[in-house]
Design a protein around this motif. Sequence first.
Motif, PDB file in Angstrom:
ATOM      1  N   GLU A  83       0.825  -1.210   0.000  1.00  0.00           N
ATOM      2  CA  GLU A  83       0.000   0.000   0.000  1.00  0.00           C
ATOM      3  C   GLU A  83       0.861   1.263   0.000  1.00  0.00           C
ATOM      4  OE1 GLU A  83      -2.579  -0.467   3.393  1.00  0.00           O
ATOM      5  OE2 GLU A  83      -3.807  -1.964   2.364  1.00  0.00           O
ATOM      6  N   LYS A  84       2.081   1.165   0.538  1.00  0.00           N
ATOM      7  CA  LYS A  84       3.011   2.300   0.558  1.00  0.00           C
ATOM      8  C   LYS A  84       3.906   2.313  -0.693  1.00  0.00           C
ATOM      9  CE  LYS A  84       3.608   4.580   4.066  1.00  0.00           C
ATOM     10  NZ  LYS A  84       4.183   4.373   5.354  1.00  0.00           N
ATOM     11  N   ARG A  85       3.605   1.426  -1.652  1.00  0.00           N
ATOM     12  CA  ARG A  85       4.296   1.308  -2.936  1.00  0.00           C
ATOM     13  C   ARG A  85       5.682   0.685  -2.824  1.00  0.00           C
ATOM     14  NH1 ARG A  85       4.230   6.526  -6.021  1.00  0.00           N
ATOM     15  NH2 ARG A  85       4.939   5.134  -7.638  1.00  0.00           N
ATOM     16  N   ALA A  86       5.955  -0.014  -1.732  1.00  0.00           N
ATOM     17  CA  ALA A  86       7.233  -0.710  -1.570  1.00  0.00           C
ATOM     18  C   ALA A  86       7.237  -1.989  -2.403  1.00  0.00           C
ATOM     19  CB  ALA A  86       7.456  -1.045  -0.102  1.00  0.00           C
ATOM     20  N   THR A  87       8.432  -2.455  -2.704  1.00  0.00           N
ATOM     21  CA  THR A  87       8.622  -3.766  -3.318  1.00  0.00           C
ATOM     22  C   THR A  87       8.796  -4.750  -2.166  1.00  0.00           C
ATOM     23  OG1 THR A  87       9.676  -2.792  -5.247  1.00  0.00           O
ATOM     24  CG2 THR A  87      10.103  -5.128  -4.834  1.00  0.00           C
ATOM     25  N   VAL A  88       8.038  -5.855  -2.196  1.00  0.00           N
ATOM     26  CA  VAL A  88       8.044  -6.774  -1.062  1.00  0.00           C
ATOM     27  C   VAL A  88       8.441  -8.173  -1.534  1.00  0.00           C
ATOM     28  CG1 VAL A  88       6.723  -7.704   0.870  1.00  0.00           C
ATOM     29  CG2 VAL A  88       6.184  -5.421  -0.005  1.00  0.00           C
ATOM     30  N   LEU A  89       9.438  -8.741  -0.843  1.00  0.00           N
ATOM     31  CA  LEU A  89       9.944 -10.081  -1.163  1.00  0.00           C
ATOM     32  C   LEU A  89       9.825 -10.962   0.065  1.00  0.00           C
ATOM     33  CD1 LEU A  89      13.323  -9.050  -2.846  1.00  0.00           C
ATOM     34  CD2 LEU A  89      11.053  -9.181  -3.896  1.00  0.00           C
ATOM     35  N   SER A  90       9.444 -12.210  -0.170  1.00  0.00           N
ATOM     36  CA  SER A  90       9.458 -13.173   0.938  1.00  0.00           C
ATOM     37  C   SER A  90      10.839 -13.808   0.999  1.00  0.00           C
ATOM     38  CB  SER A  90       8.390 -14.254   0.733  1.00  0.00           C
ATOM     39  OG  SER A  90       8.850 -15.230  -0.173  1.00  0.00           O
ATOM     40  N   PRO A  91      11.244 -14.297   2.166  1.00  0.00           N
ATOM     41  CA  PRO A  91      12.549 -14.961   2.274  1.00  0.00           C
ATOM     42  C   PRO A  91      12.669 -16.221   1.420  1.00  0.00           C
ATOM     43  CG  PRO A  91      11.746 -14.345   4.438  1.00  0.00           C
ATOM     44  CD  PRO A  91      10.619 -14.107   3.463  1.00  0.00           C
ATOM     45  N   THR A  92      11.540 -16.740   0.939  1.00  0.00           N
ATOM     46  CA  THR A  92      11.586 -17.924   0.074  1.00  0.00           C
ATOM     47  C   THR A  92      11.778 -17.563  -1.390  1.00  0.00           C
ATOM     48  OG1 THR A  92       9.172 -17.971  -0.142  1.00  0.00           O
ATOM     49  CG2 THR A  92      10.157 -19.307   1.627  1.00  0.00           C
ATOM     50  N   LYS A  94       9.844 -15.380  -3.251  1.00  0.00           N
ATOM     51  CA  LYS A  94       8.624 -15.103  -3.999  1.00  0.00           C
ATOM     52  C   LYS A  94       8.213 -13.658  -3.712  1.00  0.00           C
ATOM     53  CE  LYS A  94       7.269 -19.864  -3.874  1.00  0.00           C
ATOM     54  NZ  LYS A  94       6.625 -20.894  -3.105  1.00  0.00           N
ATOM     55  N   PRO A  95       7.911 -12.917  -4.764  1.00  0.00           N
ATOM     56  CA  PRO A  95       7.493 -11.535  -4.531  1.00  0.00           C
ATOM     57  C   PRO A  95       6.032 -11.469  -4.092  1.00  0.00           C
ATOM     58  CG  PRO A  95       7.469 -12.005  -6.870  1.00  0.00           C
ATOM     59  CD  PRO A  95       8.012 -13.235  -6.188  1.00  0.00           C
ATOM     60  N   PHE A  96       5.732 -10.510  -3.247  1.00  0.00           N
ATOM     61  CA  PHE A  96       4.348 -10.146  -2.972  1.00  0.00           C
ATOM     62  C   PHE A  96       4.069  -8.950  -3.874  1.00  0.00           C
ATOM     63  CE2 PHE A  96       5.453 -11.995   1.231  1.00  0.00           C
ATOM     64  CZ  PHE A  96       4.421 -12.910   1.355  1.00  0.00           C
ATOM     65  N   THR A  97       2.993  -8.995  -4.638  1.00  0.00           N
ATOM     66  CA  THR A  97       2.668  -7.904  -5.552  1.00  0.00           C
ATOM     67  C   THR A  97       1.227  -7.463  -5.336  1.00  0.00           C
ATOM     68  OG1 THR A  97       1.820  -9.363  -7.292  1.00  0.00           O
ATOM     69  CG2 THR A  97       4.212  -8.906  -7.308  1.00  0.00           C
ATOM     70  N   GLU A  98       0.865  -6.354  -5.964  1.00  0.00           N
ATOM     71  CA  GLU A  98      -0.521  -5.908  -5.901  1.00  0.00           C
ATOM     72  C   GLU A  98      -1.460  -6.988  -6.417  1.00  0.00           C
ATOM     73  OE1 GLU A  98      -1.071  -2.191  -7.919  1.00  0.00           O
ATOM     74  OE2 GLU A  98       0.186  -1.098  -6.501  1.00  0.00           O
ATOM     75  N   ASN A  99      -1.009  -7.756  -7.415  1.00  0.00           N
ATOM     76  CA  ASN A  99      -1.853  -8.802  -7.994  1.00  0.00           C
ATOM     77  C   ASN A  99      -1.944 -10.049  -7.125  1.00  0.00           C
ATOM     78  OD1 ASN A  99      -2.380  -7.242 -10.275  1.00  0.00           O
ATOM     79  ND2 ASN A  99      -0.585  -8.023 -11.343  1.00  0.00           N
ATOM     80  N   SER A 100      -0.932 -10.323  -6.316  1.00  0.00           N
ATOM     81  CA  SER A 100      -0.930 -11.570  -5.542  1.00  0.00           C
ATOM     82  C   SER A 100      -1.315 -11.395  -4.079  1.00  0.00           C
ATOM     83  CB  SER A 100       0.446 -12.236  -5.613  1.00  0.00           C
ATOM     84  OG  SER A 100       1.414 -11.481  -4.904  1.00  0.00           O
ATOM     85  N   ILE A 101      -1.250 -10.179  -3.551  1.00  0.00           N
ATOM     86  CA  ILE A 101      -1.425 -10.006  -2.109  1.00  0.00           C
ATOM     87  C   ILE A 101      -2.852 -10.302  -1.657  1.00  0.00           C
ATOM     88  CG2 ILE A 101      -1.910  -7.519  -2.112  1.00  0.00           C
ATOM     89  CD1 ILE A 101       0.285  -9.470   0.408  1.00  0.00           C
ATOM     90  N   GLY A 102      -3.844 -10.000  -2.475  1.00  0.00           N
ATOM     91  CA  GLY A 102      -5.234 -10.273  -2.093  1.00  0.00           C
ATOM     92  C   GLY A 102      -5.462 -11.754  -1.836  1.00  0.00           C
ATOM     93  N   MET A 103      -4.965 -12.599  -2.715  1.00  0.00           N
ATOM     94  CA  MET A 103      -5.112 -14.042  -2.552  1.00  0.00           C
ATOM     95  C   MET A 103      -4.336 -14.532  -1.335  1.00  0.00           C
ATOM     96  SD  MET A 103      -6.511 -16.818  -3.566  1.00  0.00           S
ATOM     97  CE  MET A 103      -7.000 -16.732  -5.266  1.00  0.00           C
ATOM     98  N   ALA A 104      -3.159 -13.979  -1.109  1.00  0.00           N
ATOM     99  CA  ALA A 104      -2.358 -14.384   0.056  1.00  0.00           C
ATOM    100  C   ALA A 104      -3.073 -14.025   1.358  1.00  0.00           C
ATOM    101  CB  ALA A 104      -0.981 -13.722   0.003  1.00  0.00           C
ATOM    102  N   VAL A 105      -3.669 -12.832   1.421  1.00  0.00           N
ATOM    103  CA  VAL A 105      -4.400 -12.416   2.619  1.00  0.00           C
ATOM    104  C   VAL A 105      -5.622 -13.311   2.821  1.00  0.00           C
ATOM    105  CG1 VAL A 105      -5.769 -10.545   3.651  1.00  0.00           C
ATOM    106  CG2 VAL A 105      -3.575 -10.036   2.564  1.00  0.00           C
ATOM    107  N   ALA A 106      -6.338 -13.611   1.744  1.00  0.00           N
ATOM    108  CA  ALA A 106      -7.520 -14.469   1.843  1.00  0.00           C
ATOM    109  C   ALA A 106      -7.146 -15.868   2.316  1.00  0.00           C
ATOM    110  CB  ALA A 106      -8.238 -14.529   0.497  1.00  0.00           C
TER     111      ALA A 106
END
Length: 150
Positions: A83-92, A94-106
């Motif tokens: 939401e703050k426009r940062a680039t987010v990476l998991s330690p495994t 895999k990127p978290f993106t605007e397109n993938s974060i909704g499914m991950a939260v659900a």
Amino acid sequence: MIHILVDADACPVKEEIYKVAERYQIPAQVVSNSHFRIPDDPLFKRVVVSDKFDAADDYIADEANEYSIVITSDILLAERSIEKRATVLSPTGKPFTENSIGMAVATRSIMADLRAGGEQVGGPAPFSKKDRSRFLSLLDLTIVQMKRRS
């Protein structure tokens, strides 16, 4: 300026982050609830927050911006950082993106509901060498892409 924010308490790739940050001369803040060693290098800043619930997440979310690379496995922190426009990476790796974060939260919410209902659900797979390698590649690629944009 590009910088790295590390959700460090349970981060299995801190050493890899230090190496890549040194290579590209990118500063990193290592945020945790407890004190632990970081390299003796002005690029790295240790930030020890209170033991209040989500104190590290709150600090990282407050600091995150479009020049941040946030390293976390915490899905809700990933969402706040995106939401703050940062680039987010998991330690495994895999990127978290605007397109993938909704499914991950659900998915996280469904799993929490199942656990609360007494269901026996498995946790994440054990961290592997393949995860570490994938993370290194993704962090390197992310930095190169961000440097090209700026």
